[in-house]
Design a protein around this motif. Sequence first.
Motif, PDB file in Angstrom:
ATOM      1  N   PHE A  18      59.241  12.536 -24.771  1.00  0.00           N
ATOM      2  CA  PHE A  18      59.652  12.960 -26.115  1.00  0.00           C
ATOM      3  C   PHE A  18      61.048  12.450 -26.380  1.00  0.00           C
ATOM      4  O   PHE A  18      61.948  12.676 -25.589  1.00  0.00           O
ATOM      5  CB  PHE A  18      59.526  14.477 -26.294  1.00  0.00           C
ATOM      6  CG  PHE A  18      60.061  15.326 -25.177  1.00  0.00           C
ATOM      7  CD1 PHE A  18      59.325  15.549 -24.020  1.00  0.00           C
ATOM      8  CD2 PHE A  18      61.308  15.918 -25.298  1.00  0.00           C
ATOM      9  CE1 PHE A  18      59.838  16.335 -22.996  1.00  0.00           C
ATOM     10  CE2 PHE A  18      61.820  16.716 -24.275  1.00  0.00           C
ATOM     11  CZ  PHE A  18      61.084  16.917 -23.122  1.00  0.00           C
ATOM     12  N   ASP A  59      62.248  11.903 -30.022  1.00  0.00           N
ATOM     13  CA  ASP A  59      62.401  11.843 -31.466  1.00  0.00           C
ATOM     14  C   ASP A  59      63.473  12.830 -31.925  1.00  0.00           C
ATOM     15  O   ASP A  59      63.357  14.036 -31.702  1.00  0.00           O
ATOM     16  CB  ASP A  59      61.051  12.178 -32.118  1.00  0.00           C
ATOM     17  CG  ASP A  59      61.113  12.078 -33.622  1.00  0.00           C
ATOM     18  OD1 ASP A  59      60.852  10.983 -34.149  1.00  0.00           O
ATOM     19  OD2 ASP A  59      61.456  13.091 -34.271  1.00  0.00           O
ATOM     20  N   GLU A  98      64.450  13.940 -34.908  1.00  0.00           N
ATOM     21  CA  GLU A  98      64.071  14.971 -35.889  1.00  0.00           C
ATOM     22  C   GLU A  98      63.313  16.115 -35.210  1.00  0.00           C
ATOM     23  O   GLU A  98      63.567  17.278 -35.451  1.00  0.00           O
ATOM     24  CB  GLU A  98      63.158  14.369 -36.977  1.00  0.00           C
ATOM     25  CG  GLU A  98      63.773  13.217 -37.748  1.00  0.00           C
ATOM     26  CD  GLU A  98      65.004  13.644 -38.530  1.00  0.00           C
ATOM     27  OE1 GLU A  98      65.067  14.823 -38.949  1.00  0.00           O
ATOM     28  OE2 GLU A  98      65.915  12.811 -38.682  1.00  0.00           O
ATOM     29  N   ARG A  99      62.364  15.737 -34.383  1.00  0.00           N
ATOM     30  CA  ARG A  99      61.531  16.772 -33.752  1.00  0.00           C
ATOM     31  C   ARG A  99      62.321  17.581 -32.735  1.00  0.00           C
ATOM     32  O   ARG A  99      62.172  18.804 -32.664  1.00  0.00           O
ATOM     33  CB  ARG A  99      60.315  16.136 -33.087  1.00  0.00           C
ATOM     34  CG  ARG A  99      59.348  15.541 -34.109  1.00  0.00           C
ATOM     35  CD  ARG A  99      58.096  15.108 -33.412  1.00  0.00           C
ATOM     36  NE  ARG A  99      57.293  14.259 -34.280  1.00  0.00           N
ATOM     37  CZ  ARG A  99      56.018  13.983 -34.050  1.00  0.00           C
ATOM     38  NH1 ARG A  99      55.404  14.487 -32.986  1.00  0.00           N
ATOM     39  NH2 ARG A  99      55.344  13.216 -34.857  1.00  0.00           N
ATOM     40  N   SER A 100      63.143  16.915 -31.932  1.00  0.00           N
ATOM     41  CA  SER A 100      63.922  17.659 -30.937  1.00  0.00           C
ATOM     42  C   SER A 100      64.941  18.562 -31.614  1.00  0.00           C
ATOM     43  O   SER A 100      65.195  19.683 -31.142  1.00  0.00           O
ATOM     44  CB  SER A 100      64.592  16.693 -29.956  1.00  0.00           C
ATOM     45  OG  SER A 100      63.597  16.069 -29.156  1.00  0.00           O
ATOM     46  N   ALA A 102      64.463  19.938 -34.535  1.00  0.00           N
ATOM     47  CA  ALA A 102      63.655  21.049 -35.076  1.00  0.00           C
ATOM     48  C   ALA A 102      63.320  22.053 -33.970  1.00  0.00           C
ATOM     49  O   ALA A 102      63.340  23.268 -34.181  1.00  0.00           O
ATOM     50  CB  ALA A 102      62.368  20.507 -35.711  1.00  0.00           C
ATOM     51  N   GLU A 103      63.040  21.545 -32.781  1.00  0.00           N
ATOM     52  CA  GLU A 103      62.739  22.425 -31.646  1.00  0.00           C
ATOM     53  C   GLU A 103      63.966  23.274 -31.294  1.00  0.00           C
ATOM     54  O   GLU A 103      63.854  24.480 -31.050  1.00  0.00           O
ATOM     55  CB  GLU A 103      62.314  21.580 -30.437  1.00  0.00           C
ATOM     56  CG  GLU A 103      61.757  22.373 -29.283  1.00  0.00           C
ATOM     57  CD  GLU A 103      60.365  22.960 -29.555  1.00  0.00           C
ATOM     58  OE1 GLU A 103      59.538  22.278 -30.177  1.00  0.00           O
ATOM     59  OE2 GLU A 103      60.131  24.115 -29.151  1.00  0.00           O
ATOM     60  N   ARG A 161      56.200  16.650 -23.622  1.00  0.00           N
ATOM     61  CA  ARG A 161      55.977  16.622 -25.064  1.00  0.00           C
ATOM     62  C   ARG A 161      54.998  17.734 -25.463  1.00  0.00           C
ATOM     63  O   ARG A 161      55.186  18.432 -26.461  1.00  0.00           O
ATOM     64  CB  ARG A 161      55.394  15.237 -25.374  1.00  0.00           C
ATOM     65  CG  ARG A 161      55.071  14.971 -26.801  1.00  0.00           C
ATOM     66  CD  ARG A 161      54.297  13.640 -26.886  1.00  0.00           C
ATOM     67  NE  ARG A 161      54.061  13.303 -28.271  1.00  0.00           N
ATOM     68  CZ  ARG A 161      54.857  12.530 -28.991  1.00  0.00           C
ATOM     69  NH1 ARG A 161      55.942  11.993 -28.449  1.00  0.00           N
ATOM     70  NH2 ARG A 161      54.587  12.292 -30.257  1.00  0.00           N
ATOM     71  N   ARG A 220      56.777  22.786 -29.526  1.00  0.00           N
ATOM     72  CA  ARG A 220      56.100  23.052 -30.796  1.00  0.00           C
ATOM     73  C   ARG A 220      56.355  21.959 -31.826  1.00  0.00           C
ATOM     74  O   ARG A 220      55.463  21.584 -32.574  1.00  0.00           O
ATOM     75  CB  ARG A 220      56.562  24.404 -31.350  1.00  0.00           C
ATOM     76  CG  ARG A 220      56.190  25.572 -30.461  1.00  0.00           C
ATOM     77  CD  ARG A 220      56.773  26.873 -30.993  1.00  0.00           C
ATOM     78  NE  ARG A 220      56.200  27.236 -32.273  1.00  0.00           N
ATOM     79  CZ  ARG A 220      55.112  27.994 -32.415  1.00  0.00           C
ATOM     80  NH1 ARG A 220      54.505  28.485 -31.366  1.00  0.00           N
ATOM     81  NH2 ARG A 220      54.645  28.267 -33.613  1.00  0.00           N
ATOM     82  N   ALA A 221      57.590  21.432 -31.840  1.00  0.00           N
ATOM     83  CA  ALA A 221      57.926  20.415 -32.845  1.00  0.00           C
ATOM     84  C   ALA A 221      57.158  19.111 -32.611  1.00  0.00           C
ATOM     85  O   ALA A 221      57.071  18.265 -33.496  1.00  0.00           O
ATOM     86  CB  ALA A 221      59.429  20.156 -32.846  1.00  0.00           C
ATOM     87  N   TYR A 222      56.604  18.944 -31.422  1.00  0.00           N
ATOM     88  CA  TYR A 222      55.787  17.768 -31.122  1.00  0.00           C
ATOM     89  C   TYR A 222      54.292  18.134 -31.150  1.00  0.00           C
ATOM     90  O   TYR A 222      53.459  17.394 -30.653  1.00  0.00           O
ATOM     91  CB  TYR A 222      56.165  17.192 -29.761  1.00  0.00           C
ATOM     92  CG  TYR A 222      57.526  16.517 -29.716  1.00  0.00           C
ATOM     93  CD1 TYR A 222      57.651  15.130 -29.842  1.00  0.00           C
ATOM     94  CD2 TYR A 222      58.688  17.261 -29.546  1.00  0.00           C
ATOM     95  CE1 TYR A 222      58.891  14.506 -29.784  1.00  0.00           C
ATOM     96  CE2 TYR A 222      59.941  16.653 -29.491  1.00  0.00           C
ATOM     97  CZ  TYR A 222      60.031  15.278 -29.605  1.00  0.00           C
ATOM     98  OH  TYR A 222      61.268  14.672 -29.551  1.00  0.00           O
ATOM     99  N   GLY A 223      53.982  19.315 -31.659  1.00  0.00           N
ATOM    100  CA  GLY A 223      52.583  19.698 -31.807  1.00  0.00           C
ATOM    101  C   GLY A 223      52.007  20.487 -30.643  1.00  0.00           C
ATOM    102  O   GLY A 223      50.790  20.695 -30.569  1.00  0.00           O
TER     103      GLY A 223
END
Length: 318
Positions: free
Chosen positions: A39, A41, A43-45, A47-48, A267, A271-274
């Motif tokens: 992982f 990214d 934006e996603r990290s 957000a997490e 990953r 949660r931010a990675y699904g």
Amino acid sequence: MPDAQVMTVTGLMPASALGVVDAHDHLFLRSPALPGDEFEDLERSAAEAMDGKTSGLGAIVDMTPIGLGRRPNLLRAVSERSGVPIIAATGYHRDAHYPAGHWVYSADVAVLAERIIRDLEIGMDPDDWTDPSADPDPARAGAIKAGTSYHHASDAERRRLEAAAIGSGQCGVPILVHTEIGTFGHDVVTILEGFGIAPHRIILAHLDRNPDAELHAEIAARGVSLEYDTMGRTKYRPDSELLDLIEAVVDAGHLDRLLLGQDLGRRSSLRAYGGGPGLRYLMETFVPRLRRRIGEEAVDAILVTNPARAFALETASA
Ligand SMILES: [Zn+2]
């Protein structure tokens, strides 16, 4: 130690201001041992991290070491966006996380230590030391990672422990050692003591993967911190087992030696990675149960007081 400081990726801050600390986690990671589970990214990290903060996390210790996709510039960006202080790691993992031929196997202790010390004193290498001539990132590491294997340490792992000890001795930061399935704990403490490291600067990670309260009480009695991180690992064991373990170690008189992290190194755990359980799990799901088991004050010691002490810098040069 009212004035104790910790080094975060955005600079020094008082240890007492960290609040609830997730003492072992990952915001960016890439390892050949975990193919498809990287992982990286921003934006996603970010957000997490925000999600963790909303749940009650005050600070995160990112234990991604050299060679596993550590990204100091992105850690700074996540910290700035989320407002969550992040303590980053230098140092090295166990052998399984490095491909054959990687320089961590051939480098001598002096080189291994020199890289750790530059990460701590000047700033972390921007790209896992793939190009030693690259300019360091302004973000400095605030802790050292090391790692050992199942019931043993290879010669290369022992050299990396020695390098970690040199870095800790010079820069006053703690060493967190990955234990494989919670094994080799006593040995790690003995090896690091042999290199001059005081037990209170040693954190053993993942001991709860071998939830043996008698063994843990023995190791804690040597003055070492124990970091547990199996909450939410439901496919391996229920949380009730970790609650039992913590309660037993506290009852044995070692509350001051316990730290909690989540170690979401995949990953598929974020949660931010699904995926899940995600960074919110500790505060949202596990800690309410822990409060009912051992009480508010003991939980505060584990989440706030103990990590502030464990990650505090201990040298004047800090
Ligand atoms: Zn980890």
